[in-house]
Design an enzyme around this catalytic site. Structure first.
Site, PDB file in Angstrom:
ATOM      1  N   SER A 141      -2.141  -9.880  26.121  1.00 14.10           N
ATOM      2  CA  SER A 141      -1.167 -10.697  25.401  1.00 14.10           C
ATOM      3  C   SER A 141      -0.672  -9.973  24.171  1.00 14.10           C
ATOM      4  O   SER A 141      -1.294  -9.042  23.678  1.00 14.10           O
ATOM      5  CB  SER A 141      -1.830 -12.006  24.977  1.00 14.10           C
ATOM      6  OG  SER A 141      -2.830 -11.693  24.021  1.00 14.10           O
ATOM      7  N   LYS A 142       0.455 -10.455  23.707  1.00 13.18           N
ATOM      8  CA  LYS A 142       1.105  -9.872  22.541  1.00 13.18           C
ATOM      9  C   LYS A 142       0.205  -9.933  21.316  1.00 13.18           C
ATOM     10  O   LYS A 142       0.278  -9.071  20.449  1.00 13.18           O
ATOM     11  CB  LYS A 142       2.359 -10.696  22.241  1.00 13.18           C
ATOM     12  CG  LYS A 142       3.625  -9.952  22.538  1.00 13.18           C
ATOM     13  CD  LYS A 142       4.782 -10.797  22.084  1.00 13.18           C
ATOM     14  CE  LYS A 142       6.077 -10.072  22.392  1.00 13.18           C
ATOM     15  NZ  LYS A 142       7.236 -10.889  22.260  1.00 13.18           N
TER      16      LYS A 142
END
Ligand code: GLU
Length: 479
Positions: free
Chosen positions: A252-253
């Site tokens: 994920s970011k």
């Protein structure tokens, strides 16, 4: 065997996730390994998710990665890609076939009813699924209602039995039909959903292998049912493992960059990125980690793709990129480095000096953008940041002695070049009695603020007498 034809089928959402790059790369490698075709198909039928510039970004990212696609409708003398938004009539004729054959039905249920149904099911802990209310409408009723009511078209999923996905990576995975939702195929705006357009296109484009992320595995039984309704031959399926953060959560970011563009902007080389991404879920069966594109094409096989999720290790990417930089032929390295330096405003006005500066860091950077900080010593007045180790050297009493003698020596000369500098250092050595590492390290530390910075001869030639004096002065004052 039929010709291998694979596709990368992204929905343009604004940026290209590294997972998408891996999907594209594996498709590309598989196609090239088998002398097949690699097709780019933009899945843009979701009008609500349109993002300005997303398609352009996607195409330029693929181009940067060197993953050229092989075909597509011709426009302005160039090929492709295919855009699903331009293929509406094709989907319309195919949905008509399903309606006529009672494999699909119109659903007139309102959004409110569907919401309510969903909420009730969630409350009862049942997986949300359409209850089939409109499935029971007969053809005439349905056609009549369609004249004045808005509707979607759903797939009539068999109520019994199971659907088995035979996956090259995962083997046989079976799904109970009664748990599969009557998937919407055509939305109320007349556009097809992903599932419908995807299957119709995979068939019409004669895709032999569907290679995509694991997140699409649960959708695949719906796709298989569609193939069956049309009486079409199935492609082979290969679902790629998830990409994970180091803590094994889904990549994920929040834990780092996930957009390929971020890495591109940060100065990573496409060849390093491709090599790194290729190993996220695939290996050759031995310890080899460095592969040229040519070697990847030669060795890639879907049978060697892992089932288990693959951890995205940013450290490894850094290491790999540094290695790729070091291994570039000087001419190629200089092309990239000089352009970068120019963008930072780093220009001595002399090409040879610019080249010497760029080359002096070739072995010492992780990404080309590191030149900004590292090469700043050549273009800024003083040194912005001294490494701790450099400071330790500077502060040693013997080093300070070296600096004082150096300043005195420099006073007697008008300009330094390499020969002069050697003489200066020889005299300093004789007068101070300091030699070897104790003599050279402090000079290097004072000149560059680094311990393993560029070689002193280059530094000296480019700095000249005045700058040297100034930096030694600063080093004396740091004591
Ligand atoms: N449009 C889908 C995506 O964005 C494609 C999935 C597939 O390859 O079937 O990932």
């Amino acid at each position: 065997m039929n010709k291998v034809r694979v596709r990368f089928a992204p929905s343009p959402t604004g940026f290209v996730h590294v997972g998408s790059l891996r999907t594209a790369l594996y498709n590309y490698l598989f196609a090239k390994h088998n002398q097949g075709d690699f097709i780019l198909r933009i899945e843009d039928t979701d009008q609500t998710r349109f993002v300005e510039g997303a398609v352009e970004n996607l195409i330029s990212t693929l181009k940067w990665s060197g993953l050229d696609y092989d075909e597509g409708p011709e426009k302005d003398g160039k090929y492709g890609p295919y855009f699903q938004s331009q293929r509406k009539e094709i989907y319309n004729s195919h949905i008509k076939y399903l309606l006529d054959n009672d494999n699909a039905y119109r659903c007139f249920c309102s959004a409110e009813r569907l919401d309510q149904l969903r909420n009730e099911q969630v409350e009862k802990n049942i997986d949300p699924k359409y209850d089939g209310k409109c499935r029971k409408l007969n053809k005439n009723e349905s056609e009549k209602k369609a004249e004045h009511e808005s509707y979607v078209i759903r797939l009539k999923v068999p109520e019994q039995g199971e659907t088995i996905v035979d996956d090259i990576i995962r083997g046989k995975v079976s799904f109970q039909n009664d748990l599969i939702d009557d998937q919407v195929l055509i939305k109320s705006d007349g556009y097809p959903t992903y599932h419908f357009a995807n299957v119709v296109d995979d068939h019409l484009m004669q895709i032999s292998h569907v290679i995509r992320g694991e997140e699409w595995l649960p959708s695949t039984p719906k796709h298989l049912i569609l193939y069956k309704c049309f009486g079409w031959e199935l492609p082979q399926f290969a679902h790629l493992p998830l990409l994970l953060n180091p803590d094994k959560s889904k990549l994920s970011k929040r834990q780092g960059d996930v957009a390929v563009e971020d890495y591109r902007i940060k100065g990573f080389l496409p060849q390093a990125m491709n090599n790194f991404v290729a190993l996220l879920g695939w290996n050759k069966g031995d310890n080899q980690e460095i592969f040229s594109m040519h070697e990847l094409i030669e060795h890639f096989s879907l049978e060697r793709v892992n089932k288990a999720g693959s951890v995205f290790n940013a450290e490894k990417l850094n290491w790999m990129n540094g290695m790729y930089l070091r291994n570039l032929p000087d001419s190629e390295y200089l092309e990239i480095a000089l352009e970068k330096m120019k963008s930072f405003g780093y220009d001595t006005g002399e090409i040879l000096k610019n080249e010497a500066i760029a080359l002096s860091f070739k072995e010492r950077i992780t990404t080309i953008n590191d030149l900004k900080e590292k090469a700043s010593i050549f273009f800024e007045e003083g040194i912005k940041l001294y490494e701790n180790e450099a400071l330790e050297w500077i502060k040693k009493p013997t080093s300070q002695k070296v600096f004082s003698f150096m300043l005195k020596e420099l006073e007697n000369i008008s300009e330094v070049n390499l020969d002069v500098f050697k003489k200066v250092m020889k005299n300093v050595q004789q007068q101070s009695g300091v030699k070897g590492q104790d003599l050279w390290m402090p000079v290097r530390a004072a000149m560059t603020g680094m311990i393993s910075g560029p070689e002193l001869p280059i530094v000296i030639e480019i700095f000249g007498k005045q700058k040297m004096e100034k930096l030694i002065d600063t080093a004396i004052n740091k004591f």
